[in-house]
Scaffold this motif. Sequence first.
Motif, PDB file in Angstrom:
ATOM      1  N   THR A  18       0.841  -1.210   0.000  1.00 52.42           N
ATOM      2  CA  THR A  18       0.000   0.000   0.000  1.00 52.42           C
ATOM      3  C   THR A  18       0.872   1.255   0.000  1.00 52.42           C
ATOM      4  OG1 THR A  18      -0.221   0.254   2.420  1.00 52.42           O
ATOM      5  CG2 THR A  18      -1.750  -1.254   1.323  1.00 52.42           C
ATOM      6  N   GLY A  19       2.016   1.195   0.694  1.00 45.32           N
ATOM      7  CA  GLY A  19       2.924   2.337   0.659  1.00 45.32           C
ATOM      8  C   GLY A  19       3.489   2.561  -0.723  1.00 45.32           C
ATOM      9  N   ALA A  20       3.881   1.477  -1.399  1.00 39.60           N
ATOM     10  CA  ALA A  20       4.420   1.602  -2.755  1.00 39.60           C
ATOM     11  C   ALA A  20       3.358   2.105  -3.725  1.00 39.60           C
ATOM     12  CB  ALA A  20       4.972   0.259  -3.220  1.00 39.60           C
ATOM     13  N   LEU A  21       2.122   1.661  -3.559  1.00 42.77           N
ATOM     14  CA  LEU A  21       1.044   2.146  -4.426  1.00 42.77           C
ATOM     15  C   LEU A  21       0.783   3.632  -4.192  1.00 42.77           C
ATOM     16  CD1 LEU A  21      -1.450  -0.865  -4.224  1.00 42.77           C
ATOM     17  CD2 LEU A  21      -0.206  -0.091  -6.241  1.00 42.77           C
ATOM     18  N   SER A  78       8.041  -1.413 -10.801  1.00 42.41           N
ATOM     19  CA  SER A  78       8.066  -1.916 -12.176  1.00 42.41           C
ATOM     20  C   SER A  78       6.688  -2.282 -12.707  1.00 42.41           C
ATOM     21  CB  SER A  78       8.972  -3.158 -12.261  1.00 42.41           C
ATOM     22  OG  SER A  78      10.278  -2.864 -11.840  1.00 42.41           O
ATOM     23  N   THR A  79       5.717  -2.478 -11.820  1.00 45.23           N
ATOM     24  CA  THR A  79       4.428  -3.024 -12.268  1.00 45.23           C
ATOM     25  C   THR A  79       3.207  -2.186 -11.914  1.00 45.23           C
ATOM     26  OG1 THR A  79       4.233  -4.329 -10.223  1.00 45.23           O
ATOM     27  CG2 THR A  79       5.325  -5.377 -12.103  1.00 45.23           C
ATOM     28  N   ALA A  80       3.338  -1.221 -11.006  1.00 46.55           N
ATOM     29  CA  ALA A  80       2.144  -0.506 -10.535  1.00 46.55           C
ATOM     30  C   ALA A  80       1.407   0.211 -11.662  1.00 46.55           C
ATOM     31  CB  ALA A  80       2.529   0.495  -9.445  1.00 46.55           C
ATOM     32  N   HIS A  81       2.144   0.663 -12.682  1.00 48.49           N
ATOM     33  CA  HIS A  81       1.508   1.399 -13.771  1.00 48.49           C
ATOM     34  C   HIS A  81       0.566   0.528 -14.599  1.00 48.49           C
ATOM     35  CE1 HIS A  81       5.053  -0.524 -15.521  1.00 48.49           C
ATOM     36  NE2 HIS A  81       4.424  -0.497 -16.685  1.00 48.49           N
ATOM     37  N   ARG A  82       0.681  -0.790 -14.437  1.00 52.17           N
ATOM     38  CA  ARG A  82      -0.197  -1.696 -15.180  1.00 52.17           C
ATOM     39  C   ARG A  82      -1.580  -1.821 -14.539  1.00 52.17           C
ATOM     40  NH1 ARG A  82       2.913  -4.715 -18.742  1.00 52.17           N
ATOM     41  NH2 ARG A  82       5.163  -4.610 -18.372  1.00 52.17           N
ATOM     42  N   VAL A  83      -1.699  -1.326 -13.305  1.00 55.32           N
ATOM     43  CA  VAL A  83      -2.969  -1.428 -12.576  1.00 55.32           C
ATOM     44  C   VAL A  83      -3.702  -0.100 -12.696  1.00 55.32           C
ATOM     45  CG1 VAL A  83      -4.055  -1.906 -10.347  1.00 55.32           C
ATOM     46  CG2 VAL A  83      -1.911  -3.044 -10.968  1.00 55.32           C
ATOM     47  N   TRP A  85      -6.671   0.648 -11.490  1.00 55.41           N
ATOM     48  CA  TRP A  85      -7.468   0.970 -10.299  1.00 55.41           C
ATOM     49  C   TRP A  85      -6.579   0.842  -9.052  1.00 55.41           C
ATOM     50  CZ3 TRP A  85      -7.369  -4.074  -8.390  1.00 55.41           C
ATOM     51  CH2 TRP A  85      -7.295  -5.082  -9.353  1.00 55.41           C
ATOM     52  N   ARG A  86      -5.487   1.603  -9.043  1.00 52.71           N
ATOM     53  CA  ARG A  86      -4.495   1.485  -7.976  1.00 52.71           C
ATOM     54  C   ARG A  86      -5.052   1.872  -6.612  1.00 52.71           C
ATOM     55  NH1 ARG A  86       0.390   4.737 -10.558  1.00 52.71           N
ATOM     56  NH2 ARG A  86      -1.296   5.495 -11.868  1.00 52.71           N
ATOM     57  N   TYR A  87      -5.877   2.909  -6.558  1.00 51.87           N
ATOM     58  CA  TYR A  87      -6.367   3.335  -5.242  1.00 51.87           C
ATOM     59  C   TYR A  87      -7.284   2.287  -4.640  1.00 51.87           C
ATOM     60  CZ  TYR A  87      -8.245   6.117  -1.465  1.00 51.87           C
ATOM     61  OH  TYR A  87      -8.607   6.556  -0.226  1.00 51.87           O
ATOM     62  N   ARG A  88      -8.127   1.672  -5.468  1.00 57.15           N
ATOM     63  CA  ARG A  88      -9.000   0.624  -4.951  1.00 57.15           C
ATOM     64  C   ARG A  88      -8.182  -0.573  -4.479  1.00 57.15           C
ATOM     65  NH1 ARG A  88     -14.126  -0.028  -4.505  1.00 57.15           N
ATOM     66  NH2 ARG A  88     -15.118  -2.059  -4.546  1.00 57.15           N
ATOM     67  N   LEU A  89      -7.144  -0.937  -5.217  1.00 54.89           N
ATOM     68  CA  LEU A  89      -6.268  -2.015  -4.779  1.00 54.89           C
ATOM     69  C   LEU A  89      -5.588  -1.641  -3.466  1.00 54.89           C
ATOM     70  CD1 LEU A  89      -4.829  -4.715  -5.294  1.00 54.89           C
ATOM     71  CD2 LEU A  89      -3.129  -3.466  -6.637  1.00 54.89           C
ATOM     72  N   LEU A  90      -5.170  -0.397  -3.343  1.00 54.37           N
ATOM     73  CA  LEU A  90      -4.504   0.064  -2.126  1.00 54.37           C
ATOM     74  C   LEU A  90      -5.397  -0.139  -0.910  1.00 54.37           C
ATOM     75  CD1 LEU A  90      -2.568   3.431  -1.792  1.00 54.37           C
ATOM     76  CD2 LEU A  90      -4.180   2.730  -0.038  1.00 54.37           C
ATOM     77  N   ILE A  91      -6.653   0.298  -0.983  1.00 54.50           N
ATOM     78  CA  ILE A  91      -7.499   0.232   0.206  1.00 54.50           C
ATOM     79  C   ILE A  91      -7.884  -1.209   0.551  1.00 54.50           C
ATOM     80  CG2 ILE A  91      -8.365   2.584  -0.037  1.00 54.50           C
ATOM     81  CD1 ILE A  91     -10.924   1.486  -1.228  1.00 54.50           C
ATOM     82  N   TRP A  92      -7.978  -2.093  -0.460  1.00 58.94           N
ATOM     83  CA  TRP A  92      -8.296  -3.493  -0.150  1.00 58.94           C
ATOM     84  C   TRP A  92      -7.088  -4.224   0.417  1.00 58.94           C
ATOM     85  CZ3 TRP A  92     -12.750  -5.596   0.795  1.00 58.94           C
ATOM     86  CH2 TRP A  92     -13.909  -5.049   0.230  1.00 58.94           C
ATOM     87  N   LEU A  93      -5.904  -3.951  -0.108  1.00 56.90           N
ATOM     88  CA  LEU A  93      -4.702  -4.528   0.497  1.00 56.90           C
ATOM     89  C   LEU A  93      -4.526  -4.014   1.918  1.00 56.90           C
ATOM     90  CD1 LEU A  93      -2.088  -4.362  -2.418  1.00 56.90           C
ATOM     91  CD2 LEU A  93      -3.245  -6.389  -1.518  1.00 56.90           C
TER      92      LEU A  93
END
Length: 217
Positions: A18-21, A78-83, A85-93
């Motif tokens: 979540t910090g990296a995102l 190296s991979t976050a730009h492929r997601v 919906w990063r913020y939604r992934l952040l809050i679920w992680l």
Amino acid sequence: MSLLMILDYAGIALFAATGALAASRKELDLIGFLFFAAVTGLGGGTLRDIILDRMPVFWVLDPTYILICVIVGAFLFSTAHRVEWRYRLLIWLDAIGLAAYSVLGAAKGLAATGSPTIAIVAGTLTATFGGILRDLLANEPSVLLRPEIYITAALAGAGGFTAADAFGLPLYASSGLGVAIAFALRGGAIHYGWTLPRYKPRPGRPPDEAIKGKKTK
């Protein structure tokens, strides 16, 4: 590897992610990613160990925790730009990490002091402080100021684990119960917008007005 160690490593990895995102949303460089991953992943446990007087803190005794944060941060750089919906992934992680760390922190607090009260406080702080630091550094709205349930979920998870342990349930059962309670509350808050009643009698006055005791022009 014990169940608590698995929860520990998993919680570190999830919070580091979540910090990296959060770093990816701010378009930081690799060092920024690693810094955000480490602060978020290690922050809650560091505060817990300082309060419980467990010195040196856990990541000094076992540098594996730092390596986990570095690996997660570098991978997401190296991979976050492929997601998309990063913020939604952040809050679920973050919700999964909160659930795991509420139990782990409570277990360490209970082992260190034998006090159920301290165990619940330790679990709550461990599960929430890293996310608070992450939002502060990223200049995002703090989880403390958002209306949906957050700290309450960690409190409930730590309390559920501590109560189950007091009734003599096996470690896997009490841990599973605590994780399930915390994740259900936080997940429900994310998906359904669950909130607690808020204080709404009247808004606070501006500081100058409150200090002077009269309305300012």
